[in-house]
Design an enzyme around this catalytic site. Structure first.
Site, PDB file in Angstrom:
ATOM      1  N   LYS A 151       3.826 -14.274   5.014  1.00  0.00           N
ATOM      2  CA  LYS A 151       4.048 -15.343   4.223  1.00  0.00           C
ATOM      3  C   LYS A 151       5.424 -15.188   3.923  1.00  0.00           C
ATOM      4  CE  LYS A 151       2.691 -18.101   0.662  1.00  0.00           C
ATOM      5  NZ  LYS A 151       1.753 -19.267   0.741  1.00  0.00           N
ATOM      6  N   ASP A 194      -5.975  -6.176   5.575  1.00  0.00           N
ATOM      7  CA  ASP A 194      -7.202  -5.520   5.037  1.00  0.00           C
ATOM      8  C   ASP A 194      -7.918  -6.655   4.260  1.00  0.00           C
ATOM      9  OD1 ASP A 194      -8.688  -4.035   3.559  1.00  0.00           O
ATOM     10  OD2 ASP A 194      -7.329  -3.890   1.784  1.00  0.00           O
ATOM     11  N   TYR A 197       0.588  -1.249  -0.056  1.00  0.00           N
ATOM     12  CA  TYR A 197       0.134  -0.004  -0.044  1.00  0.00           C
ATOM     13  C   TYR A 197       0.682   1.299   0.036  1.00  0.00           C
ATOM     14  CZ  TYR A 197      -3.982  -3.242   0.691  1.00  0.00           C
ATOM     15  OH  TYR A 197      -4.982  -4.047   0.732  1.00  0.00           O
ATOM     16  N   ASP A 220     -11.609  -8.075   6.883  1.00  0.00           N
ATOM     17  CA  ASP A 220     -13.098  -8.224   6.141  1.00  0.00           C
ATOM     18  C   ASP A 220     -13.714  -9.575   6.357  1.00  0.00           C
ATOM     19  OD1 ASP A 220     -12.791  -5.704   5.392  1.00  0.00           O
ATOM     20  OD2 ASP A 220     -13.912  -6.250   3.348  1.00  0.00           O
ATOM     21  N   ASP A 257      -1.820 -18.188   4.918  1.00  0.00           N
ATOM     22  CA  ASP A 257      -2.742 -19.052   4.384  1.00  0.00           C
ATOM     23  C   ASP A 257      -3.226 -19.829   5.388  1.00  0.00           C
ATOM     24  OD1 ASP A 257      -0.292 -19.678   3.764  1.00  0.00           O
ATOM     25  OD2 ASP A 257      -0.736 -20.476   1.904  1.00  0.00           O
TER      26      ASP A 257
END
Ligand code: IPM
Ligand code: MG
Length: 351
Positions: free
Chosen positions: A190, A247, A123, A251, A223
């Protein structure tokens, strides 16, 4: 105590949640003054800019900002509240409220907070054509030819700094200590693929863990964490992660409770914090007075905590829990038929 709050109502359906929440807080007579910086369309109409200097001055002079959600024109204000104010830690709580429409069979015990690094990672927004990279003759760890020879395409920079990671991880550990519940910090990265960037994030987190011997530290590949967050969410307390995973997974965490309408958020820096629901502007329901104001309410109670008004915050959260437990005034996203106005009226009665 007099505190000044800058209010940016945001776009589409967001103002329909922000306005009644401001009215509710105002009715509690907490000594709050509300100021309205003219940003987005209002700013553009008046001064030709979606984020004029005058709006910035109002934000700077206020103790904090309550932000609706942006779908476009108030984006410059959001950029200022994040990168301008360096609000590096984005807190996104996920706590089950008995009565909410969780899709899980056993949602009891879900009470964790995602601490999303808020300024770095992908970002930073540095993107461009792959041909820009020709001079670097850059090979990745996996590909067999230089990046600029892959074909017509674009790149994005993922930037993780030591300092940026230190401050957000320290913030997350301090939060775990303050919550005093499971006393656990989980890190999700990751690092198996992104050894340089996420690898740095994880190794800094491990270093800082040594300063907090009484908080348990664990790390998962992101993951794997996503699967665990759905299968056994009650295990988690505070979870820290780089920007993009935070982010996306915040959600997903909202989905564990049954709707993004419950997903609150607050962004904290060294000397400023601002509060906004994590959901978007819900253009599909704009103008219908059915947006769930819970995310805005819970963002506002985080804001009251930040302003030192913890008693009022706890009172509102208690009343909110009663509205959910009662269940007769819930909005459509929670399986109810109440309007936003009816929900807020029920909350006012519960108060
Ligand atoms: C969020 C939103 C924002 C983000 C958008 C609106 C820029 O998705 O707050 O999660 O990506 O951070
Ligand atoms: Mg988001």
């Amino acid at each position: 105590m007099n505190k000044t709050i800058a209010v940016i109502e945001g776009d589409d359906a967001a103002p329909e949640a922000v306005r009644p929440v401001v009215a509710l807080l105002d009715s509690l007579q907490l000594g709050l003054t509300w100021v309205y910086p003219e940003v987005g369309e209002a700013g553009e109409a008046k001064s030709g800019s979606t984020f004029p200097d005058s709006a910035r001055a109002v934000i700077d002079a206020a103790d904090t900002t309550l932000f609706g959600s942006t779908s476009g024109k108030s984006g410059a204000a959001l950029g200022y509240l994040r990168w301008g104010k360096e609000t590096f830690a984005n807190l996104r709580p996920c706590r089950y409220l008995p009565g909410c429409a969780s899709p899980l069979r056993n949602p009891e015990g879900i009470d964790f907070v995602i601490v999303r690094e808020n300024l770095e990672d992908l970002y930073v927004g540095a993107e461009g054509p792959l041909t820009d990279l020709a001079a670097l003759n850059l090979f990745g760890r996996t590909i067999r030819k230089p990046v600029h020879e892959l074909g017509d395409g674009r790149y994005a920079i993922k930037a993780i700094t030591r300092e940026g990671t230190e401050r957000v991880v320290s913030f997350a550990f301090d939060l775990a200590a303050k919550r005093d519940s499971k006393r656990k910090l989980t890190c999700a990265t990751k690092h198996n693929m992104l050894r340089g960037t996420d690898g740095l994030f994880l190794s800094v987190a491990r270093e800082i863990a040594a300063d907090y011997p009484d908080i348990a530290f664990e790390s998962f590949i992101v993951d794997d964490f996503a699967c665990r967050m759905i299968r056994e969410p009650e295990r988690f307390d505070v979870v820290v992660m780089p920007n993009q995973y935070g982010d996306i997974l915040s959600d997903a965490a909202g989905g564990l409770l049954g709707s993004l309408g419950l997903a609150a958020s607050g962004c904290f820096g060294a000397d400023y914090a601002y509060f906004e629901p994590a959901h978007g502007t819900a253009p599909d329901i704009a103008g219908r007075n059915v947006i769930n104001p819970t995310a805005t309410i819970l963002s506002a109670t985080m804001m009251l905590d930040y302003l030192g008004l913890e008693t009022a915050a706890a009172r509102i959260e208690g009343a909110l829990a009663r509205v959910y437990a009662d269940g007769s005034a819930l909005t459509p996203d929670q399986g109810g038929a109440a309007t936003t106005t009816e929900f807020c009226a029920a909350l006012a009665r519960a108060l």
